[in-house]
Design a protein around this motif. Sequence first.
Motif, PDB file in Angstrom:
ATOM      1  N   VAL A  62       0.862  -1.188   0.000  1.00 47.73           N
ATOM      2  CA  VAL A  62       0.000   0.000   0.000  1.00 47.73           C
ATOM      3  C   VAL A  62       0.893   1.231   0.000  1.00 47.73           C
ATOM      4  CG1 VAL A  62      -1.724   1.314   1.319  1.00 47.73           C
ATOM      5  CG2 VAL A  62      -1.831  -1.181   1.275  1.00 47.73           C
ATOM      6  N   GLN A  63       0.576   2.161  -0.877  1.00 46.84           N
ATOM      7  CA  GLN A  63       1.353   3.399  -0.905  1.00 46.84           C
ATOM      8  C   GLN A  63       0.443   4.577  -0.631  1.00 46.84           C
ATOM      9  OE1 GLN A  63       3.283   2.763  -4.765  1.00 46.84           O
ATOM     10  NE2 GLN A  63       4.995   3.881  -3.893  1.00 46.84           N
ATOM     11  N   ARG A  64       0.826   5.371   0.339  1.00 43.63           N
ATOM     12  CA  ARG A  64       0.090   6.605   0.589  1.00 43.63           C
ATOM     13  C   ARG A  64       0.603   7.647  -0.391  1.00 43.63           C
ATOM     14  NH1 ARG A  64      -3.076   8.016   4.766  1.00 43.63           N
ATOM     15  NH2 ARG A  64      -2.911   6.868   6.695  1.00 43.63           N
ATOM     16  N   ILE A  65      -0.288   8.370  -1.029  1.00 46.07           N
ATOM     17  CA  ILE A  65       0.192   9.447  -1.881  1.00 46.07           C
ATOM     18  C   ILE A  65      -0.150  10.803  -1.279  1.00 46.07           C
ATOM     19  CG2 ILE A  65       0.334   8.208  -4.069  1.00 46.07           C
ATOM     20  CD1 ILE A  65      -2.479   9.303  -4.670  1.00 46.07           C
ATOM     21  N   GLN A  66      -0.859  10.779  -0.168  1.00 42.44           N
ATOM     22  CA  GLN A  66      -1.197  12.018   0.506  1.00 42.44           C
ATOM     23  C   GLN A  66      -0.761  11.910   1.960  1.00 42.44           C
ATOM     24  OE1 GLN A  66      -5.425  13.023   0.936  1.00 42.44           O
ATOM     25  NE2 GLN A  66      -4.962  14.747  -0.345  1.00 42.44           N
ATOM     26  N   GLU A  67      -0.282  13.023   2.506  1.00 43.77           N
ATOM     27  CA  GLU A  67       0.139  13.034   3.891  1.00 43.77           C
ATOM     28  C   GLU A  67      -1.072  12.792   4.795  1.00 43.77           C
ATOM     29  OE1 GLU A  67       0.452  15.641   1.831  1.00 43.77           O
ATOM     30  OE2 GLU A  67       2.562  15.486   1.255  1.00 43.77           O
ATOM     31  N   PRO A  68      -0.860  12.149   5.950  1.00 51.51           N
ATOM     32  CA  PRO A  68      -2.000  11.855   6.836  1.00 51.51           C
ATOM     33  C   PRO A  68      -2.480  13.078   7.619  1.00 51.51           C
ATOM     34  CG  PRO A  68       0.038  11.017   7.767  1.00 51.51           C
ATOM     35  CD  PRO A  68       0.389  11.548   6.412  1.00 51.51           C
ATOM     36  N   TYR A  69      -1.770  14.230   7.485  1.00 48.97           N
ATOM     37  CA  TYR A  69      -2.243  15.424   8.209  1.00 48.97           C
ATOM     38  C   TYR A  69      -2.936  16.351   7.218  1.00 48.97           C
ATOM     39  CZ  TYR A  69       2.370  16.591   6.408  1.00 48.97           C
ATOM     40  OH  TYR A  69       3.458  16.721   5.590  1.00 48.97           O
ATOM     41  N   LYS A  70      -4.009  16.956   7.638  1.00 46.33           N
ATOM     42  CA  LYS A  70      -4.793  17.824   6.750  1.00 46.33           C
ATOM     43  C   LYS A  70      -4.780  19.265   7.226  1.00 46.33           C
ATOM     44  CE  LYS A  70      -8.284  16.015   4.475  1.00 46.33           C
ATOM     45  NZ  LYS A  70      -9.690  15.646   4.227  1.00 46.33           N
ATOM     46  N   ALA A  71      -5.167  19.461   8.506  1.00 47.45           N
ATOM     47  CA  ALA A  71      -5.281  20.836   9.027  1.00 47.45           C
ATOM     48  C   ALA A  71      -3.931  21.548   8.972  1.00 47.45           C
ATOM     49  CB  ALA A  71      -5.808  20.805  10.452  1.00 47.45           C
ATOM     50  N   ALA A  72      -2.855  20.804   9.223  1.00 44.38           N
ATOM     51  CA  ALA A  72      -1.524  21.417   9.251  1.00 44.38           C
ATOM     52  C   ALA A  72      -0.882  21.467   7.863  1.00 44.38           C
ATOM     53  CB  ALA A  72      -0.619  20.629  10.215  1.00 44.38           C
ATOM     54  N   ASN A  73      -1.557  20.867   6.866  1.00 46.41           N
ATOM     55  CA  ASN A  73      -0.953  20.694   5.538  1.00 46.41           C
ATOM     56  C   ASN A  73      -1.055  21.958   4.685  1.00 46.41           C
ATOM     57  OD1 ASN A  73      -0.216  19.681   2.955  1.00 46.41           O
ATOM     58  ND2 ASN A  73      -0.986  17.659   3.544  1.00 46.41           N
ATOM     59  N   ARG A  74       0.060  22.353   4.084  1.00 44.52           N
ATOM     60  CA  ARG A  74       0.053  23.555   3.248  1.00 44.52           C
ATOM     61  C   ARG A  74      -0.813  23.381   1.994  1.00 44.52           C
ATOM     62  NH1 ARG A  74       2.762  28.438   3.034  1.00 44.52           N
ATOM     63  NH2 ARG A  74       4.433  27.964   4.478  1.00 44.52           N
ATOM     64  N   LYS A  75      -0.975  22.140   1.553  1.00 46.79           N
ATOM     65  CA  LYS A  75      -1.799  21.904   0.360  1.00 46.79           C
ATOM     66  C   LYS A  75      -3.197  22.473   0.513  1.00 46.79           C
ATOM     67  CE  LYS A  75       0.062  17.607  -1.387  1.00 46.79           C
ATOM     68  NZ  LYS A  75      -0.062  16.179  -1.090  1.00 46.79           N
ATOM     69  N   PHE A  76      -3.735  22.370   1.719  1.00 48.85           N
ATOM     70  CA  PHE A  76      -5.105  22.830   1.945  1.00 48.85           C
ATOM     71  C   PHE A  76      -5.155  24.243   2.518  1.00 48.85           C
ATOM     72  CE2 PHE A  76      -4.932  18.185   2.532  1.00 48.85           C
ATOM     73  CZ  PHE A  76      -5.653  17.827   1.405  1.00 48.85           C
ATOM     74  N   HIS A  77      -3.998  24.873   2.677  1.00 51.64           N
ATOM     75  CA  HIS A  77      -3.910  26.204   3.284  1.00 51.64           C
ATOM     76  C   HIS A  77      -2.604  26.807   2.780  1.00 51.64           C
ATOM     77  CE1 HIS A  77      -3.431  29.304   6.324  1.00 51.64           C
ATOM     78  NE2 HIS A  77      -4.549  28.961   6.933  1.00 51.64           N
ATOM     79  N   PRO A  78      -2.624  27.300   1.528  1.00 54.76           N
ATOM     80  CA  PRO A  78      -1.364  27.723   0.897  1.00 54.76           C
ATOM     81  C   PRO A  78      -0.656  28.898   1.593  1.00 54.76           C
ATOM     82  CG  PRO A  78      -3.149  27.567  -0.714  1.00 54.76           C
ATOM     83  CD  PRO A  78      -3.774  27.409   0.634  1.00 54.76           C
ATOM     84  N   ASP A  79      -1.447  29.787   2.223  1.00 55.18           N
ATOM     85  CA  ASP A  79      -0.806  30.955   2.861  1.00 55.18           C
ATOM     86  C   ASP A  79      -0.217  30.594   4.221  1.00 55.18           C
ATOM     87  OD1 ASP A  79      -1.605  32.492   0.726  1.00 55.18           O
ATOM     88  OD2 ASP A  79      -3.480  33.112   1.708  1.00 55.18           O
ATOM     89  N   ASP A  80       0.858  31.288   4.581  1.00 54.87           N
ATOM     90  CA  ASP A  80       1.446  31.115   5.915  1.00 54.87           C
ATOM     91  C   ASP A  80       0.414  31.453   6.986  1.00 54.87           C
ATOM     92  OD1 ASP A  80       3.931  30.585   4.850  1.00 54.87           O
ATOM     93  OD2 ASP A  80       4.694  32.616   5.135  1.00 54.87           O
ATOM     94  N   SER A  81       0.348  30.662   8.025  1.00 55.75           N
ATOM     95  CA  SER A  81      -0.467  31.046   9.178  1.00 55.75           C
ATOM     96  C   SER A  81       0.306  32.067   9.999  1.00 55.75           C
ATOM     97  CB  SER A  81      -0.763  29.835  10.060  1.00 55.75           C
ATOM     98  OG  SER A  81      -1.866  29.144   9.552  1.00 55.75           O
ATOM     99  N   VAL A  82      -0.395  33.088  10.421  1.00 54.89           N
ATOM    100  CA  VAL A  82       0.220  34.080  11.306  1.00 54.89           C
ATOM    101  C   VAL A  82      -0.484  33.932  12.652  1.00 54.89           C
ATOM    102  CG1 VAL A  82       0.707  36.518  11.667  1.00 54.89           C
ATOM    103  CG2 VAL A  82       0.605  35.596   9.330  1.00 54.89           C
TER     104      VAL A  82
END
Length: 334
Positions: A62-82
């Motif tokens: 089995v190969q994961r192609i997506q990281e198991p974290y979502k909320a912390a993932n830049r893919k779903f939140h491209p801008d830097d969190s301030v």
Amino acid sequence: MIIVIKKGADATQVENLKTLLRSKNIQPHVSEGSLQTLIGCVGDVAHIDPGLIEALDVVESVQRIQEPYKAANRKFHPDDSVIDCSGVKVGGGAFAVIAGPCSVETDEQLLSVARSVKASGATMLRGGAFKPRTSPYSFQGLGAEGLRILAAAKKETGLPIVTELMDFKDIDLFNDVDVIQIGARNMQNFNLLKEVGAHTKKPILLKRGMSATLQELLMSAEYIMASGNPNVILCERGIRTFETALRNTLDLGVVTILHRLSHLPVIVDPSHATGYSYMVESVSTAAAAIGADGLIIEVHNDPPHAKCDGAQSQTPEMFARTMAKIAKVRAALA
Ligand SMILES: [Mn+2]
């Protein structure tokens, strides 16, 4: 997630696998090649344990192609969190310097350090009240009294305060605390992570565990965020390796990788990373140069008599020189 099916696998078992995936809201897309059969999984696979699928008879790997974290993932939140720490911003170009003693010892000690680090440009005050010490015979911190002293220093200097929470039962004592630190030893205390996620919106300074991978660090951030608190600051503080010349081995390159993987700010702790005050200046400037969003530095007014971590504590004079050098590096890179 991609599932590789074993050669000559039983067709009924493959169908059973597809049914299992559908029952978990995953759409299986089968591609039969001349050499291999693959099942591409479309859907939210974050809640699926790849090991469980891999354990099935018909499955090769089995190969994961997506990281198991979502909320912390830049893919779903491209801008830097301030992250807003009672008015002091961290991340997205805002550089924070948290300075102060390892442990809060007395009113005079903390106030003296707080005044001098503020004069040198520190933006927040650190100080441990609850101390996770390796030895039960070492100074364990002043507890509630330490928090009272921190609050008094904040009132006097205006610096937001950063201090460690070891046990959620103490949270009611943390009303005046601006940033809650989760220490390296508690990075995988999942109950504590869930509690600071669900029951407070205060920024959480999450230190990397001494043997934690970056994925583990990000999954710990995920625990806090998934529980409801998006205000997480990551901290690299050195990891344990074969090297004994330093207290820990500073993994400075992770600042760049973490910025790529996550939108959360990343700060560096040069004090615990090295263990020696003479190294703190050069490592701090290196951290500023590599793009860290801030630093957390131990400063003591009388390091030889510090109750904790004296060897790595800068004097206020050393800290002033370090701040001047950091300003030069940041100006050069601006
Ligand atoms: Mn310390």
